[in-house]
Design a protein around this motif. Structure first.
Motif, PDB file in Angstrom:
ATOM      1  N   CYS A   1       0.814  -1.222   0.000  1.00 30.19           N
ATOM      2  CA  CYS A   1       0.000   0.000   0.000  1.00 30.19           C
ATOM      3  C   CYS A   1       0.843   1.265   0.000  1.00 30.19           C
ATOM      4  CB  CYS A   1      -0.963   0.008   1.187  1.00 30.19           C
ATOM      5  SG  CYS A   1      -0.194   0.312   2.793  1.00 30.19           S
TER       6      CYS A   1
ATOM      7  N   CYS B   1      -3.953   6.275  -2.957  1.00 31.04           N
ATOM      8  CA  CYS B   1      -4.541   4.933  -2.862  1.00 31.04           C
ATOM      9  C   CYS B   1      -3.995   4.049  -3.968  1.00 31.04           C
ATOM     10  CB  CYS B   1      -6.062   4.996  -2.969  1.00 31.04           C
ATOM     11  SG  CYS B   1      -6.794   3.345  -2.921  1.00 31.04           S
ATOM     12  N   ARG B   2      -3.440   2.898  -3.595  1.00 30.63           N
ATOM     13  CA  ARG B   2      -2.871   2.002  -4.604  1.00 30.63           C
ATOM     14  C   ARG B   2      -3.888   0.967  -5.088  1.00 30.63           C
ATOM     15  NH1 ARG B   2       3.130   1.147  -2.906  1.00 30.63           N
ATOM     16  NH2 ARG B   2       3.854   3.283  -3.198  1.00 30.63           N
TER      17      ARG B   2
ATOM     18  N   CYS C   1      -5.971  -0.437   4.085  1.00 29.26           N
ATOM     19  CA  CYS C   1      -4.574  -0.159   4.446  1.00 29.26           C
ATOM     20  C   CYS C   1      -4.441   1.091   5.292  1.00 29.26           C
ATOM     21  CB  CYS C   1      -3.704  -0.053   3.190  1.00 29.26           C
ATOM     22  SG  CYS C   1      -4.000   1.441   2.213  1.00 29.26           S
TER      23      CYS C   1
ATOM     24  N   GLU D   1      -8.811  -1.842   0.500  1.00 28.86           N
ATOM     25  CA  GLU D   1      -7.990  -2.919   1.040  1.00 28.86           C
ATOM     26  C   GLU D   1      -7.793  -2.747   2.549  1.00 28.86           C
ATOM     27  OE1 GLU D   1      -6.720  -5.199  -1.254  1.00 28.86           O
ATOM     28  OE2 GLU D   1      -5.064  -6.180  -0.214  1.00 28.86           O
TER      29      GLU D   1
END
Lengths: 291, 345
Positions: free
Chosen positions: A103, B78-79, B145, B143
């Motif tokens: 992330c 944000c990935r 995170c 996710e």
């Protein structure tokens, strides 16, 4: 240029015939067709399509590396990490790569800019051709837990036009979502048994939540009872085709042969499936009633 | 305490039917259904639920629209593509962004996708104007995170715990069972699997049971790894097809990777006897011992339709095969070897 339409083949329960449906459907379709194996934990489509693989690209997620010179041991990265992939022991930061989701939160949290990233391989995406079919598959590295980034990479490697058939993994959790998301239509494959029905209801709930039109294929439709068809009627879910149990199909499967090639009388089922999907996709109202 | 985990690599090879049949053969044990994605064992064992518990796992980001200043830091950082803009996708919104709470935190400079100080100054000057774009989190892609939560300059993102399913302790006619149901479209199935196994161990300890029988998930990823780490023995159920053989190889390598002793049973072996021979030979090279063959029998599906295990439904043929596999597996479980260097109680 033709626009792209993505058809995902999924099922709650494993072993209901997803791959059989996906490869045979790809084989009977007209125009540019791609088959993308998103069951990256156990990809099987290649066994039937026997593609010539022309490229293999490693897929990695970014994981942190800590510059010991710059690190002051403040442990802000450890606090930022929600996956317990970092620990600080006696002022030294340790990275547990297999827990990292990539992330980048630790890198943002580090006040000393002591964290950079390197690639951690999770698998490969292979591309090639099987006759007229463009072939893509993801293959997860053994021992790696995280499949969704690899599934996304396999989907990203699929062609930008024509029909794309996605062979999804079984189940209802993150890998399935990663596979079927952004599809135009989902085919849920099931069998008329209590396990098949139970897992179908879970898959239906999942696909409804994501909001993609879908229909059901009942495979080996004469081995169990009527509860699957009753359920579909009650829920107004279109049954696309029903394929009877046929030992010859099972035998072709066991040898890795395409049913539509070795058994000409099986071909109409898949032509019919193609037609039904196209009908449902071109009649938006008909599709909407399913959701 | 000993733990047998039944997996398959490929789905639909008959894991659950075999576990249900084994359940009828062992008196003192705890059952655990670790296929939390698509749990089916309860359909045969009809458990009476004794306790029902929420499975809380991870967190989910939620942007509070009244507090958001529209800087876009969450979007850029944000990935997982989980931040959605609700109006146009054009970057022009940035010039209209209302930075009414700028505290020179510098986050906009660090996260500006254009790395443009001019743009950032324009944003600062535009302070107080109404926003043109709203940012929202797509819960399916999130996710958990927490990067957006940490990076948000005005702390406008909440991070509540996610309820991602339920787990149960139940009684069945074949003894106690721990099972679970993962929420629809939820993630973290690996954590739920670990929880189910941990509860099964606790239950076995409390009730003085010496054996845990685990129905595992298909595949080789996170829930499978969570199911088999630390187990005494893995039984891989496969079928005599090229796919079955291919998938067996991958799951056997996984077991070897985690140093768990593995054995192999070929289900529906008579559908392709040559393939069965080949699979058993391949298994040996992967350090997985063949422990028997189970014939193809329509009684297996008929038993399932009747809500019974195949041993309760039919007494010969396929039932004999399953008894033989069980005899081989249970003999192995008594040996010290599979148990060696596993965690002692």
């Amino acid at each position: 240029m033709r626009e792209r339409r993505i058809i995902a083949i999924a099922s709650g329960k494993g072993g209901t015939g997803k791959t059989t449906i996906a490869v045979n459907l790809a084989a009977v379709m007209e125009g540019p067709v791609a088959y993308v194996d998103c069951d990256v934990e156990e990809p099987n489509g290649h066994i039937f399509l026997k593609p010539a693989i022309t490229a293999a690209n490693s897929v990695a997620i970014p994981v942190p590396i800590v510059d010991k010179e710059k690190c002051t041991g403040c442990a802000r990265c450890v606090t930022a990490c929600r996956y317990n992939a970092l620990a600080c022991v006696k002022g030294r930061v340790l990275v547990f790569t297999e827990l990292c989701h990539g992330c980048g939160g630790c890198m943002l949290a580090c006040p000393e800019h002591a964290i950079s990233e390197c690639d951690h391989e999770i698998g490969v995406v292979e591309t090639g051709r099987a006759n007229d079919i463009c072939f893509v598959q993801g293959r997860l590295k053994i021992g790696v837990a995280m499949s969704p980034p690899l599934i996304r990479a396999a989907k990203a490697a699929s062609p930008s036009e024509g029909t794309v058939i996605l062979d999804a993994p079984p189940g209802t959790s993150c890998p399935v979502i990663a596979a079927v998301k952004d599809s135009d239509f989902v085919v849920l494959v099931t069998e008329p048994t209590p396990f098949g029905l139970h897992d179908l209801t879970l898959a239906v709930d999942t696909v409804r939540q994501i909001g993609i039109p879908f229909g059901v294929v009942v495979n080996r439709c004469d081995i169990g009872d009527d509860r699957v068809t009753d359920y579909c009627q009650r829920e107004e879910i279109p049954i696309l085709i029903e394929i009877p149990d046929d030992r010859r199909i099972a035998e072709a499967y066991s040898r890795g042969c395409m049913a539509v090639e070795s058994l000409p009388d099986v071909r109409p089922f898949f032509l019919q499936l193609d037609l039904r999907i196209r009908d449902l996709l071109s009649a938006p109202n008909g599709v909407q009633s399913a959701t | 305490m000993k733990e047998l985990v039944v997996v398959s690599g490929k789905g639909g090879t008959g894991k659950t039917s075999i576990v249900a049949a084994f359940a009828a053969l062992t008196p003192s044990k705890v059952l655990a259904d670790c296929d939390v994605d698509a749990a089916d064992l309860h359909l045969v064992l009809q458990p009476e639920i004794r306790s029902r518990n929420e499975f809380r796992s991870g967190h989910e980001a939620v942007i509070r629209q009244d507090a958001c200043i529209g800087c876009g830091a969450c979007l850029v950082n944000c990935r997982f593509d989980a931040i959605r803009t609700v109006s146009n996708a054009d970057l022009a919104w940035m010039f209209g962004a209302g930075i009414h709470a700028c505290n020179d935190c510098d986050v906009c400079v660090r996260s500006c996708p254009l790395r443009s100080l001019d743009m950032i100054n324009a944003m600062r000057e535009a302070s107080g104007e109404a926003r043109k774009t709203a940012f929202v989190v797509d819960p399916i892609s999130c996710e958990g995170c927490g990067v957006c939560v940490d990076i948000c300059p005005v702390k406008a993102i909440s991070f509540p715990e996610r309820v991602s399913g339920e787990w149960f302790i139940s009684d069945t006619r074949h003894g106690p069972m721990v099972h679970a149901r993962l929420g629809i479209a939820a993630d973290n199935s690996g954590k739920l699997v670990s929880l189910v196994r941990q509860q099964a161990r606790q239950l076995a300890q409390d009730q003085n049971k010496e054996f845990i029988l685990v129905d595992g998930p298909p595949g080789i990823g996170c829930p499978v790894i969570a199911s088999l780490t630390g187990a005494s023995l893995v039984l891989i159920v496969t079928e005599p097809t090229l796919s079955g053989q291919h998938d067996l190889q991958r799951v056997a390598e996984l077991a070897r990777h985690f140093r768990i002793p593995a054995v192999v049973g070929v289900n529906k072996w008579d559908l392709n006897p040559d393939m069965t021979d080949a699979i058993e030979a391949a298994a040996v090279t992967l350090d997985a011992t063949p422990v028997g063959r189970i014939r193809y029998d329509r009684a297996v599906t008929a038993a399932q339709v009747a809500g019974k295990s195949v041993l309760e439904y039919s007494n010969n043929g396929v039932a004999d095969d399953i008894r033989n596999v069980w005899a081989a597996v249970s003999a192995l479980m008594q040996l010290d070897k599979p148990k060696a260097n596993r965690e002692a109680p």
